[in-house]
Design a protein around this motif. Structure first.
Motif, PDB file in Angstrom:
ATOM      1  N   GLU A 232     -59.223 -24.467  -9.473  1.00 47.88           N
ATOM      2  CA  GLU A 232     -57.596 -25.002  -9.599  1.00 47.88           C
ATOM      3  C   GLU A 232     -57.164 -26.015  -9.145  1.00 47.88           C
ATOM      4  N   LYS A 254     -64.890 -13.223 -20.196  1.00 57.35           N
ATOM      5  CA  LYS A 254     -64.671 -13.430 -18.809  1.00 57.35           C
ATOM      6  C   LYS A 254     -64.355 -14.804 -18.563  1.00 57.35           C
ATOM      7  N   GLN A 257     -60.917 -16.097 -19.844  1.00 52.98           N
ATOM      8  CA  GLN A 257     -59.678 -15.558 -19.080  1.00 52.98           C
ATOM      9  C   GLN A 257     -59.779 -16.395 -17.701  1.00 52.98           C
ATOM     10  N   ARG A 258     -60.953 -16.861 -17.266  1.00 51.92           N
ATOM     11  CA  ARG A 258     -61.051 -17.437 -15.924  1.00 51.92           C
ATOM     12  C   ARG A 258     -60.296 -18.949 -16.159  1.00 51.92           C
ATOM     13  N   VAL A 260     -58.096 -19.943 -18.205  1.00 50.12           N
ATOM     14  CA  VAL A 260     -56.830 -19.678 -18.271  1.00 50.12           C
ATOM     15  C   VAL A 260     -56.212 -19.550 -16.866  1.00 50.12           C
ATOM     16  N   GLU A 261     -56.821 -18.600 -15.939  1.00 53.18           N
ATOM     17  CA  GLU A 261     -56.159 -18.428 -14.709  1.00 53.18           C
ATOM     18  C   GLU A 261     -56.119 -19.623 -14.163  1.00 53.18           C
ATOM     19  N   MET A 262     -57.180 -20.471 -14.086  1.00 51.67           N
ATOM     20  CA  MET A 262     -57.375 -21.604 -13.324  1.00 51.67           C
ATOM     21  C   MET A 262     -56.349 -22.859 -13.690  1.00 51.67           C
ATOM     22  N   SER A 282     -51.789 -20.563 -21.340  1.00 47.49           N
ATOM     23  CA  SER A 282     -51.809 -21.126 -20.222  1.00 47.49           C
ATOM     24  C   SER A 282     -50.750 -21.205 -19.309  1.00 47.49           C
ATOM     25  N   LYS A 283     -50.546 -21.404 -17.952  1.00 47.80           N
ATOM     26  CA  LYS A 283     -49.506 -21.658 -17.417  1.00 47.80           C
ATOM     27  C   LYS A 283     -49.091 -23.086 -17.313  1.00 47.80           C
TER      28      LYS A 283
END
Length: 292
Positions: A232, A254, A257-258, A260-262, A282-283
């Motif tokens: 991140e 998995k 998803q990781r 995206v989360e990063m 994504s954010k």
């Protein structure tokens, strides 16, 4: 006197416009889009860098089809990842030492059926290695392209083809990437409106200094890096300098998803339907703004 002032003002304006065009990387805008890049086409389901793989990528809804470029002995651009043809054809040797006619005589599909019997198709046998021009002839401006220069010296040919098929400045988007900064900087001089991605393959935890990022800003719109070495902090730092981050090669649910989360802005994947099926956002992802 008045005419002299007008001429001086016009020359000064032209000078600043020229400097601005040479020095700045293409602009993009923040959106929530998470970009799906079909790695060598939908290469998990069909022989990589063949029309079959690209067709599947398009039908899956991938945002971009990725094309690796090699140049033949007679100066033709072909879709091929490796320097040699050994891994993905029934031939052997460096593509750069072969003519297009010799390349076209190779079987670029049967190997896939042997290695992937669960996905084997009779139609994959005897597939050809396509030229970049053949790919443009097939899809035109109906798809988005993510193209990698695998060596230097092919930039003029690439830009000329993009212009010939009206891909630059059309509704179709194109992103160019390379591990070679020399290649990207030349492309930036030839066509400064095209977004460029500087590729990195890290052997340990990915890090980037502020100085390195400032240098990248001058010609690149983003970074491509191997997923397993990025975190991140790396992505946030790239974003703080206005650079997108696309990760390769991300194939499992998995891992997707990781990514995206990063906060990654997209992934290269052999299975584009997995990303599209999740309908992920994504954010604060980045989306390239096409040149006018």
């Amino acid at each position: 006197m008045r005419n002299s002032l007008i001429i001086s003002f016009c020359l000064l304006a032209l000078f600043f416009a020229s400097c601005q065009g040479r020095g700045a990387a293409p602009a993009f805008v923040f959106t929530g889009d998470f970009v799906t890049i079909a790695h060598r086409g939908a290469s998990g389901h069909a022989p990589e860098h063949t029309m079959s793989a690209y067709d599947l990528a398009v039908s899956s809804g991938a945002d971009y089809i990725e094309i690796d470029l090699q140049m033949t002995k007679d100066g033709e651009l072909i879709a091929l990842h490796d320097l040699e043809v050994d891994r993905t054809t029934n031939g052997s040797g460096r593509a750069s030492l072969m003519t297009l006619k010799e390349i076209k005589a190779l079987d670029a599909g049967s190997w896939f059926n042997k290695q992937n019997p669960q996905s084997a198709e009779p139609s994959y046998e005897d597939l050809e290695i396509p030229t970049l021009e053949e790919i443009f002839q097939r899809y035109g401006t109906t798809v988005n392209y993510y193209i990698e220069t695998k060596s230097t010296g092919m930039e003029n040919k690439l830009i000329n083809l993009l212009r010939e098929y009206s891909i630059i400045g059309s509704d179709s988007k194109v992103i160019l990437q390379s591990f070679y900064s020399k290649s990207l900087k030349k492309i930036h001089r030839l066509a400064p409106g095209i977004p460029l991605i500087q590729l990195y393959r890290y052997k340990e935890q990915a890090k980037m200094t502020t100085r390195e990022l400032r240098s990248l800003e001058k010609y690149a719109a983003g970074i491509g890096a191997n997923f397993d070495m990025v975190d991140e902090e790396y992505i946030k730092k790239a974003h703080s300098h206005g650079l997108a981050v696309h990760l390769f090669t991300v194939n499992t649910d998995k891992a997707i998803q990781r990514a995206v989360e990063m906060g990654a802005d997209g992934v290269f994947t052999d299975y584009p339907e997995k990303v599209k099926r999740k309908n992920l956002l994504s954010k604060g992802g980045l989306k390239f703004k096409q040149p006018e």
